[in-house]
Scaffold this active site. Sequence first.
Site, PDB file in Angstrom:
ATOM      1  N   ASP A  31       0.858  -1.015   0.013  1.00  0.00           N
ATOM      2  CA  ASP A  31      -0.108   0.075  -0.081  1.00  0.00           C
ATOM      3  C   ASP A  31       0.879   1.063   0.111  1.00  0.00           C
ATOM      4  O   ASP A  31       0.557   2.245  -0.697  1.00  0.00           O
ATOM      5  CB  ASP A  31      -1.064  -0.067   1.174  1.00  0.00           C
ATOM      6  CG  ASP A  31      -0.329  -0.336   2.602  1.00  0.00           C
ATOM      7  OD1 ASP A  31       0.726  -0.607   2.484  1.00  0.00           O
ATOM      8  OD2 ASP A  31      -1.205   0.071   3.593  1.00  0.00           O
ATOM      9  N   GLU A 205      10.935  -0.943  16.186  1.00  0.00           N
ATOM     10  CA  GLU A 205      10.943   0.332  15.487  1.00  0.00           C
ATOM     11  C   GLU A 205      10.551   1.591  16.290  1.00  0.00           C
ATOM     12  O   GLU A 205      10.880   2.562  16.385  1.00  0.00           O
ATOM     13  CB  GLU A 205       9.804   0.139  14.371  1.00  0.00           C
ATOM     14  CG  GLU A 205       9.804   1.300  13.410  1.00  0.00           C
ATOM     15  CD  GLU A 205       8.829   1.237  12.382  1.00  0.00           C
ATOM     16  OE1 GLU A 205       7.923   0.374  12.447  1.00  0.00           O
ATOM     17  OE2 GLU A 205       8.549   2.127  11.392  1.00  0.00           O
TER      18      GLU A 205
END
Length: 341
Positions: A31, A205
Amino acid sequence: MEREEKDLKRKELKGSRWQSAPKVELHCHLDGSLSRAFVESRLGRAVPIRELQVEPDCRSLPQYLEKFDLPLACLQDEEGLQGAGYDFIRSVSGEHVRYAEVRFAPSLSAHGDLTCGRVIRAVLEGLERGRQDFGTEYNVIVCAMRGQAFEQNLSMLRAAREFLGQGVCAADLAGNEAAWPMSEYRELFAEARKMGMPFTIHAGECGSAANIRDALDAGAARIGHGIAMRGQDALKALCRERGTGIEMCPVSNLQTRAVERPEDYPLREFLDAGLKVTVNTDNRTVSGSTLSGELAFVQEMYGIREEEIFLLLKNAVDVSFADDSVKQKLYRELADWKEGR
Ligand SMILES: [Zn+2]
């Protein structure tokens, strides 16, 4: 970010000396990587690039995430999903990516009759058409989503299992890591193991070393980002022993502020620790990034030597989920290219 640094990034991301190298992309979201032309064709209107891409000096995760709404709207029917697969291969082949593992969350496109199985099949059809036209080999990594119910993620994995070895190579866990720790998904990935489905996990992250530890304990073959392993000698030693692939995405990680300052980014540290570091784009369109640009960027920004760039490229083949025949072909292409320089 300093002005010079920004200029350097802009310059290096445009084109680079690594354009012609045979490359492997292991961490790339479908996406976030749709071309502007494709999105415009699906939406039937002109789309200013600022609606799809963060500013070059983006330094925040919320700003980054808002760029996914439009592309996701293009992935809600089979035609869009097929077109997206084709568009992806066309884009990556344009900079000589020879093998790509593209990831997406089937559940975010599934609704009504459009089941996860049909979603996956449609993307695979598009990817295969792309392979035939442009020659880039591919596999799909299916993303389970943080925040979704166990049953929903499990039924997606079961649907994906039908395609394992036939276009699907692995699973992943994506979504808001800060809100949903890896410890809540142990059972899900125990099920993935039982199915014989390898997996990589987005971990570290958002600053949590515990998520990396838990992902390794669950049996992750690779770690997405892994930034929080910075300064964690025991974790680094474990990854080194196991040959765990580390999927680093430098440009995206700096944009989302995965580290406070660009100089804190641990690419050099991880390489020096002997980890299987790979460099990836994460989201080609949202980040405005290419793999050639990422390689040039780390070379300039972090003093990564040319020999080490080759090591990054080879690491990516080593830790990919590709089958042996594809890996051998990639090693040969890499060796030929190096020889010819
Ligand atoms: Zn990612």
